[in-house]
Design an enzyme around this catalytic site. Structure first.
Site, PDB file in Angstrom:
ATOM      1  N   LYS A  17       0.841  -1.208   0.000  1.00  0.00           N
ATOM      2  CA  LYS A  17       0.000   0.000   0.000  1.00  0.00           C
ATOM      3  C   LYS A  17       0.869   1.249   0.000  1.00  0.00           C
ATOM      4  O   LYS A  17       2.050   1.238   0.383  1.00  0.00           O
ATOM      5  CB  LYS A  17      -0.947   0.007   1.204  1.00  0.00           C
ATOM      6  CG  LYS A  17      -0.275  -0.130   2.581  1.00  0.00           C
ATOM      7  CD  LYS A  17       0.286   1.147   3.142  1.00  0.00           C
ATOM      8  CE  LYS A  17       0.966   0.947   4.488  1.00  0.00           C
ATOM      9  NZ  LYS A  17       1.619   2.182   5.003  1.00  0.00           N
ATOM     10  N   ASP A 145      -2.451  -2.039   9.695  1.00  0.00           N
ATOM     11  CA  ASP A 145      -2.532  -2.092   8.231  1.00  0.00           C
ATOM     12  C   ASP A 145      -3.078  -3.414   7.694  1.00  0.00           C
ATOM     13  O   ASP A 145      -3.333  -3.527   6.494  1.00  0.00           O
ATOM     14  CB  ASP A 145      -1.142  -1.859   7.613  1.00  0.00           C
ATOM     15  CG  ASP A 145      -0.650  -0.432   7.799  1.00  0.00           C
ATOM     16  OD1 ASP A 145      -1.484   0.452   8.074  1.00  0.00           O
ATOM     17  OD2 ASP A 145       0.567  -0.205   7.668  1.00  0.00           O
TER      18      ASP A 145
END
Length: 311
Positions: A17, A145
């Site tokens: 990401k 995350d």
């Protein structure tokens, strides 16, 4: 979502990401910070193959140097497998074979992607039939995350980053990632942020108790407009990362001199993410950075979150 429990191997893939926006609130009494972030999943992937075993183990390969990774119970993928087994009552084990492409300790969530893919692969291998919602709940126990690595796409993260709201994004954004030869500790960067704020307490605005994502970021993502997004990219962790690793500033300048619309440190660093106008510009920038003896890779986003693949 599952495949037969008798299958000899289950293969899952999860993306890294980029935090296209990251605002960090004041340090809380427990030492943590509330954040507001806009995540974009990009086309650098971690591949996890889960094999039947009596105990829990992990091995690594891939395009990045994995020699420094822990392979004992402290590894996040092992923690993910053990957590799923404990929550579902599964009594066996698993051997995890992980091929890594996301930079290690690079601010791109590679370890979180390992954990997300492990949850999906082990659920498939063991036939535990957890729902996606149940896996997201488990993911949040493993790290801020990890839920996003499961869901992918584009999302707003609040709290510690694990409270997700989907965000609409049109089109595709093209990135070039300058990958450092060293990693950075996320806790160390946050600690440096706290020191940075103390040093400049009279020069900068007080950090918000509950940070929010700038509306301009959401507008740029909805429009699929790279130049509009470039104007609103932001990372509160960039200043402390640059203080700890000043050479990252030179990389940022180099990328912008060679065609990037803009660049920013990804997450807690040290990966530097450059946004370009299109795929051709990304290729040209990758060539320029490589000519300067930097490791540079192209990626695009948003992409899907963790999913099962045939093996």
């Amino acid at each position: 979502m599952t495949i037969a429990a008798t299958s000899p191997v289950a293969h899952a893939r999860a993306p890294g990401k980029i935090n296209v926006f990251l605002k960090v609130g004041a340090r809380l009494d427990d030492g943590y910070h509330e954040i507001a972030t806009a995540y974009q999943a990009v086309s650098l992937y971690e591949d996890v193959r889960a094999h039947p075993a009596d105990d829990f183990s992990v091995s690594f390969g891939g395009s990045v140097d994995t020699s420094g990774l822990e392979t004992d119970g402290s590894n996040l993928a092992i923690k993910a497998a053990r957590l799923l087994a404990r929550k579902t009552g599964f009594r066996g084990g698993v051997h995890l074979e992980i091929d890594k492409s996301v930079p290690i300790a690079g601010g791109m969530g590679g370890g979180s992607a390992d954990a997300a893919a492990t949850l999906l692969a082990c659920d498939a291998l063991w036939g535990t039939e957890a729902t996606r919602e149940e896996l997201v709940i488990l993911a949040a126990k493993l790290g801020a995350d990890v839920p996003f690595a499961l869901t992918g796409g584009t999302a707003i993260g609040t709290g510690r980053g694990d409270q997700l709201s989907p965000a609409l994004a049109q089109g595709s954004f093209h990135w070039v990632l300058a990958i450092a030869e060293f990693g950075m500790s996320t806790p160390a960067v946050y600690a440096e942020l706290d020191r940075h704020r103390e040093r400049h307490v009279h020069d900068i605005s007080p950090s918000p108790g509950v940070p929010t994502v700038d509306a301009r970021v959401l507008q740029a993502l909805r429009a699929g407009d790279a130049r509009m997004l470039a104007e609103s990219l932001h990372n509160d962790l960039q200043a402390p990362a640059l203080h700890l690793a000043p050479g990252l500033g030179q990389i940022l300048e180099l990328g912008e001199e060679n065609g990037a619309i803009t660049g920013l440190v990804s997450g807690s660093g040290p990966t530097v993410a450059f946004l370009t106008s299109d795929a051709d510009s990304a290729l040209e920038l990758q060539v320029a950075l490589s000519a300067s003896r930097l490791t540079a890779v192209r990626a695009h986003g948003p992409v899907h979150g963790a999913r099962l693949l045939p093996d």
